[in-house]
Write an enzyme that holds these catalytic residues in place. Sequence first.
Site, PDB file in Angstrom:
ATOM      1  CB  CYS A   1      -1.000   0.046   1.236  1.00  0.00           C
ATOM      2  SG  CYS A   1      -1.680   1.480   1.311  1.00  0.00           S
TER       3      CYS A   1
ATOM      4  CG  ASP B   1      -2.790  -3.544  -0.750  1.00  0.00           C
ATOM      5  OD1 ASP B   1      -3.532  -3.845   0.546  1.00  0.00           O
ATOM      6  OD2 ASP B   1      -2.668  -2.361  -0.907  1.00  0.00           O
TER       7      ASP B   1
ATOM      8  CD  GLU C   1       8.321 -17.318 -22.376  1.00  0.00           C
ATOM      9  OE1 GLU C   1       9.295 -17.798 -23.249  1.00  0.00           O
ATOM     10  OE2 GLU C   1       8.652 -17.113 -21.257  1.00  0.00           O
ATOM     11  CG  LEU C   2       1.467 -19.206 -18.572  1.00  0.00           C
ATOM     12  CD1 LEU C   2       0.360 -18.235 -18.613  1.00  0.00           C
ATOM     13  CD2 LEU C   2       0.815 -20.577 -18.642  1.00  0.00           C
TER      14      LEU C   2
ATOM     15  CG  HIS D   1      -6.390  -1.807  -4.416  1.00  0.00           C
ATOM     16  ND1 HIS D   1      -5.251  -2.107  -4.155  1.00  0.00           N
ATOM     17  CD2 HIS D   1      -7.623  -2.080  -3.708  1.00  0.00           C
ATOM     18  CE1 HIS D   1      -5.643  -2.791  -2.690  1.00  0.00           C
ATOM     19  NE2 HIS D   1      -7.006  -2.657  -2.555  1.00  0.00           N
ATOM     20  CD  GLU D   2      -8.222   3.046  -6.936  1.00  0.00           C
ATOM     21  OE1 GLU D   2      -7.040   3.036  -6.616  1.00  0.00           O
ATOM     22  OE2 GLU D   2      -9.243   3.048  -6.301  1.00  0.00           O
TER      23      GLU D   2
END
Lengths: 144, 144, 144, 144, 144, 144, 144, 144, 144, 144
Positions: C59, C66, C82-83, C100-101
Site C-alpha cells: 500500500c 496488499d 509467454e505464460l 489498486h487503481e
Amino acid sequence: MSQTIQTAPNLDSTATATDDRVKYGEREIENAQLITFPNPRPGRIYTISVVLPEFTCKCPFSGYPDFATMHVSYVPNDRIIELKAIKLYINSYRDQYISHEEVTNKILDDLVAACDPLEMTIKGDFQPRGNVHMVVEVKHVKAS
Amino acid sequence: MSQTIQTAPNLDSTATATDDRVKYGEREIENAQLITFPNPRPGRIYTISVVLPEFTCKCPFSGYPDFATMHVSYVPNDRIIELKAIKLYINSYRDQYISHEEVTNKILDDLVAACDPLEMTIKGDFQPRGNVHMVVEVKHVKAS
Amino acid sequence: MSQTIQTAPNLDSTATATDDRVKYGEREIENAQLITFPNPRPGRIYTISVVLPEFTCKCPFSGYPDFATMHVSYVPNDRIIELKAIKLYINSYRDQYISHEEVTNKILDDLVAACDPLEMTIKGDFQPRGNVHMVVEVKHVKAS
Amino acid sequence: MSQTIQTAPNLDSTATATDDRVKYGEREIENAQLITFPNPRPGRIYTISVVLPEFTCKCPFSGYPDFATMHVSYVPNDRIIELKAIKLYINSYRDQYISHEEVTNKILDDLVAACDPLEMTIKGDFQPRGNVHMVVEVKHVKAS
Amino acid sequence: MSQTIQTAPNLDSTATATDDRVKYGEREIENAQLITFPNPRPGRIYTISVVLPEFTCKCPFSGYPDFATMHVSYVPNDRIIELKAIKLYINSYRDQYISHEEVTNKILDDLVAACDPLEMTIKGDFQPRGNVHMVVEVKHVKAS
Amino acid sequence: MSQTIQTAPNLDSTATATDDRVKYGEREIENAQLITFPNPRPGRIYTISVVLPEFTCKCPFSGYPDFATMHVSYVPNDRIIELKAIKLYINSYRDQYISHEEVTNKILDDLVAACDPLEMTIKGDFQPRGNVHMVVEVKHVKAS
Amino acid sequence: MSQTIQTAPNLDSTATATDDRVKYGEREIENAQLITFPNPRPGRIYTISVVLPEFTCKCPFSGYPDFATMHVSYVPNDRIIELKAIKLYINSYRDQYISHEEVTNKILDDLVAACDPLEMTIKGDFQPRGNVHMVVEVKHVKAS
Amino acid sequence: MSQTIQTAPNLDSTATATDDRVKYGEREIENAQLITFPNPRPGRIYTISVVLPEFTCKCPFSGYPDFATMHVSYVPNDRIIELKAIKLYINSYRDQYISHEEVTNKILDDLVAACDPLEMTIKGDFQPRGNVHMVVEVKHVKAS
Amino acid sequence: MSQTIQTAPNLDSTATATDDRVKYGEREIENAQLITFPNPRPGRIYTISVVLPEFTCKCPFSGYPDFATMHVSYVPNDRIIELKAIKLYINSYRDQYISHEEVTNKILDDLVAACDPLEMTIKGDFQPRGNVHMVVEVKHVKAS
Amino acid sequence: MSQTIQTAPNLDSTATATDDRVKYGEREIENAQLITFPNPRPGRIYTISVVLPEFTCKCPFSGYPDFATMHVSYVPNDRIIELKAIKLYINSYRDQYISHEEVTNKILDDLVAACDPLEMTIKGDFQPRGNVHMVVEVKHVKAS
C-alpha cells in the site's frame, strides 16, 4: 518476536464506554467525507466495483435494525472515491431510520454528487424479513 | 457529507517509496510483538480459531515467493493473543526464506511460547506448486 | 526408484539468505521481460485468458501488503505473451508501493505495449480491507 | 520491463520432439528419486498432506489411459519426502500399464520405503469409467 | 449371478506391457479417424457440446506433461462427428510435444476439416502451472 | 487423421432394434457374473469405494421406473470384485420389480457372497418421489 | 393416526412381476398421450421450463442403457402441455434404441406437434460415456 | 436482562386452535391489501426484486399441497408495493385450488393492477412432482 | 404418441373447489395411517433416512404459516414405515397450530409408536423467522 | 385483494426519527427478557440450535462496528428459551463496546443463567478484520 505485555487491555465495557480518547473510529465515521482523487487514466474504459457486506440502519417504522450488503459499481469520469471514505460513509447509516428503497437511492445520489461518474449502479441486497428477500438496484447515467 | 479534496494522493510509487513518514504499516510489522491479554474466563472449555489467508514468504532454494493460508486454533490457558498481533506477526515472514514444513513448525513454537495454551494447532495450506497442493498440520499439547 | 539422500537441505533461513547461488528465482523475477512469440493463427477469432492468484504489492500510504488475483484476457493480434513471462512480471510488484487503481492500469499499459493486442482486459480482484472487497477492471481496444 | 524477443519459439512439434537438449523435464522424471530430508521437529504431532491431481497411467487390459487424483497423507518419523520428488515420482507412471488397486498399493509401498513414516495413507480417486467412479484407499501403520 | 473366476488377471506391469494382444485401446487410439455421420435434422437450429476432461500432451520446451479439459461446441451443417471418434482423437495427443495455443488451434482445424460446421468453438482449459491458470478459446465461423 | 466415412450409422430405431448382432451390451448385462480377482495386498488396511449413479429398476407396486445412485464401499479380504462386473450387475436390475429396501439388501447379499469382504456397506440414494428423498444404508461385517 | 397393517406387501420380485393387476404405471406410460389444455393468458410473454432428470433409453449400437436430464423450455401459443403427460412421454423411451442426437430432435418434433408453440428448446444433457460429457440442444421457432 | 416467566405458553394445539384472540396472523392474511406508496425517485432507472420462498397452494385436481418459490421483479413507475403487503398476499393462496400456470399469471395480474409498473416479471419455481421440476415465468410491459 | 384433447381441464379455482369428487388427495391425507411392513432383513445393521422438504403448519400464537424440512432417520427393528404413509402423515399438519419444539417431538412419538425402531432421530429444520434459523433435533433409543 | 392506499408512508428520515410512537421495535429490544417455557419432553435426548446472522456491537478500542453470526446450540433441561427472546437479546448488543472473546462468553453466561441447560455451546463467527477471520467457541456443561 514473542513477548508478553502484562498490562491487559481493559475489557470492562462500561468503563471503556466512557473513555472518549480511544473512540477514534466513531469520530472517523462521524466526520466522514466522500474524499476523491483524480482518475489516473481518464478516457480509458474502466469499472470500479466495491462490495460492502456490513451495512446496517434502522427500520423507519419499527426501529428494528436492518442489514444489507451494498454493491457499488461505477465507470469513473475525472475522479475516483477513496475506498476508506466509502466504508466510513456506509458506516454512518448505523443510527439512521430509513427504508430499503430510500437508502439505496440516497447512496446513489451522494456518490454521484461526490465523483460525477459516467455511470453508477447501487444494489442493496437486504437480509430477509419474514423470510422474504428484497434487492433494490438503482442506476445513474451521466447526461451527455 | 460529500466533498471533493483537490490535492490528490501521490501515486508516483518511486517518490512515495522514499517518504518514510507514511510507512507506519511497515514499522508496525517490523516492531510486531505477540502481545497477550488475560483469558476473561479461565477454566471454561474454550476454542479460538483464526484464519489468515495472506501469508507469504520466499522459497529457501529459489527465492520465489510462496503463499499460504494459515489456520491457528487453540484452547487458551491463562492468556489470549491479540488478534492484530497475530496478523502483524504473520506479515513479518514476507521477506524470509523458509520452507513449508519449517515455517509451520516455527509459527507453532512462537505462538506456544507467547501464550502457553492447553492445546494449539497450526495448519499451513500452501498454494499449489507444479499443480501439487501441500498442507502441513502441527499440534502442541501442554504437558500436564 | 526410492533412495534417501543423507545431506539434508539447509533449513536455517539466515544462512540460506546469504547464499546467492541458489536464489535464481529472485534473479529471474528481477530480469523478467515480457517475452512474446508470433500468434500461430493470425486472423482467427481468439481469446487467451490467464488467472494469476498470487499478486502482491504494498500500500503506497501504509506500506502494508496488499493481495489480489489478477485476470488477464486478450484477443491477440500478431504476437502472444509467454505464460512464464507474465508470471515473472506479476511477481515483480512484490516490493512496489502502488494503489489498486494504479497497478491495474499499469499492468494493462505494459501488456498492451508488449503485444499490441486487438483487445485486452485486466481485472484486479483485491483481497478485502476492512471487510470491503474491491475489483478494478480496465479495458484497451486497439484503434482501427 | 516490456520487450519483444524477435526469435519465436519453435512451435513445429515434430522438429521439437527430436531436439533432445530441451527435454530436461522428461530426463528429470526418468531419473526421479524419492529424495528425503530430516524432519525439522521429530517427536511433534505432525501431518503432511499432498494432493496430486495429475496422475495418469495406462489400463493393463486395454492400454487406454487412466487418470486419477492421488492424495498422500503421512505422519513423519525421522525423514520427510521432498515435494518435487513426489511430483516427479507420480509423473513416472505415465507409460506404465497398471490397475487402480495395484498402483495405489505400489505408491504406498514406495513412499513407506523412502521415509519410514509413523503412518501413511494413499487415496487414489480415479476418473469415472462407464460413469462409474472408483476410489481406493490404503493405509500403512509403522509397527511399534 | 455371482461366481468367482480363479485365474486372476496378470497385474505384473512389465509382462503385461509386452503382451500386444490385449492392447486394443492403444491400437484404437493410433488408428483413430474423425468419423462423421449425416445430421439427422439439417436446417434446424442446433448445438452439440462435448466436454473432454482427460486431455494430456507434453510441453514442447521441457517435455513435462500438460493436462487440460477440452470443450468442443458446434452448430452442425451436414455432418456430425461420432462421440467416440472425438474421444480417441483427443487421446492421440498423449505423446505429442505441443504448446497450449498451438494445440487448441490444431484441434479446431482438424474438427472443422472433418465436419465443416456452421460454427465451432474449442476452449482449452489448462491445469495451472506455477499456480497460473490459462484458458485458450478459438472460434471458426463458416464463410457464407 | 480426419476422414469422412460415407456410410452413416443406421439411425432408424425400429430397424436397429431388430438387429440382434450389435446388441452385445444387452448380452453382456444378461450374462454378467460378479467376477473377482485376488487382493494384491492381503492383510493391508484397505478400502475400495465405487459410486454407480445409473441404477434403475421398477416399482413393484406401480411398475413406474425408479432411479438411484448406489454407493458400494468395502474392506477386501482375499478377493476383489472387478469394476466392470459390478457395473454390469447393477445394470441387470433395469427390468426387475423391486422395492428400495429390498434391492439395497439384495445387492449387499450378492456382493458379500461374491467376495467375502471383512466389511461392506451399500448405500442406495433414491431419486425423490412426491418430493420425498429416501436413502437406505445397510452394512455387513464378517464374523470373526 | 398410527396403525400397523399386518399383511405385508409382497416383496418377492418374481411373483410381483407376473401380477398384472398392480402394474398401472406401466400401462399409463404405454398409453401416454401428449395431452394439452388452453393457454390461460394467450398473448402474454410467457416461458414454461420443465426439467426431467430421469430420462433413459438404450444405445442403438450396443444396447447399453443411456441416461440424461432433459430440459424442455417453450413459449406457449394457444395450448400448454400437461406436466404429467410430458413425464409419461419421457418415460416411454425406456426400452427404445436411439442415439443422443436423434432422441433430442424427436422429442422436439413431438412436443412441437402437440402444442404448436411460438418457440421451443430441448436440451439433452447426457451422462458421461468414457468420461466424455455430451449436451445436445435443438430449437424450434414458429414460422410467422 | 435474564428472567424466567413461570406461566408457560399453551402448547396444547387443540385448545390454542379455538382461541381466536391470538390468531392475528390469520386475520392479517385474510384482510391483506396490496398497499402501495409513492416511488421516492420517479424517472430513475430502478429495479426491485423480491424472493418469496414460502408460497403454497393446493392442486386443483387432487387437493394435494403444492409449494413454490415466487420471484417478483419490477421497474416501478409511480408507486411501489409495500414488502409486507406482498408477503401477506402470497400467504393468502394457502387454501386456494389453483394450477402452476394459472397462479403465476394471476399474481402478475394482481401486482400489475396494484402498482402499474413499467415492467414486471413473475417467476414461479415449483417444487418437483414425480421428480419433474417446473418453472413458469410471465412478463408484463406497460404499453407506452 | 401426440394428440390434443379438446376438453381442457377446469382452471376456474372456485368451481373446482366445490367439486368434491376430484379431491382424492385431501381425503388421502385426512385418512392417512402410518402403515408399516415387515423388515426384509431383521438383524442386519440398517439405516433408513427420509427427507421431507414440504412440511408446513401454523404458529400457535399468530396463526402465520411455518415451514420446515423434516429429516427422519431410523434403525428398523421388526417393521418399516411405508414411504407414502410418512408423506401423507407429514401433510396432515397443514392446518394444525403447533410450535417448532412440540411438533418435532410429536412426530418422533408417532413414528416410534408406529414401528418401534431400535433408534430414531427427527430433525426439524425450520425456515427463518426474523432472519433467525432454528433447528430442533430429538432422538429415541429403544430400551434394551 | 388489490387496492392503492393514497397516504404514503413518511419517508423523511429526520421527521420519523423524532416520532417516538412508532419505535416499538427499539422499546422491545430495550425491555427484552430471556423468557423461557417448560421443556415439552423433559428427559428426552434433545438439541436446539439457533443461528443468528445479524449480531453487531462496537469495538471497545476504536468504536468501529463489529459484525458476527452467533450460533447457539443447547441440550435443554427443564426450560427452553423463547426464540423471539433470543433474537431481542442479541439485538441489545448494538450499542455496546465489547470484544470478541468477552461477548461470546457473556452470551453463554446469560443464556445458561436463563435456562440452566444440560449443555450449551456459543460460537461467535466474526466478520473479518484486516482480512483475518476469527471464531470463538465456548461451552458450558451442567455439573452433575
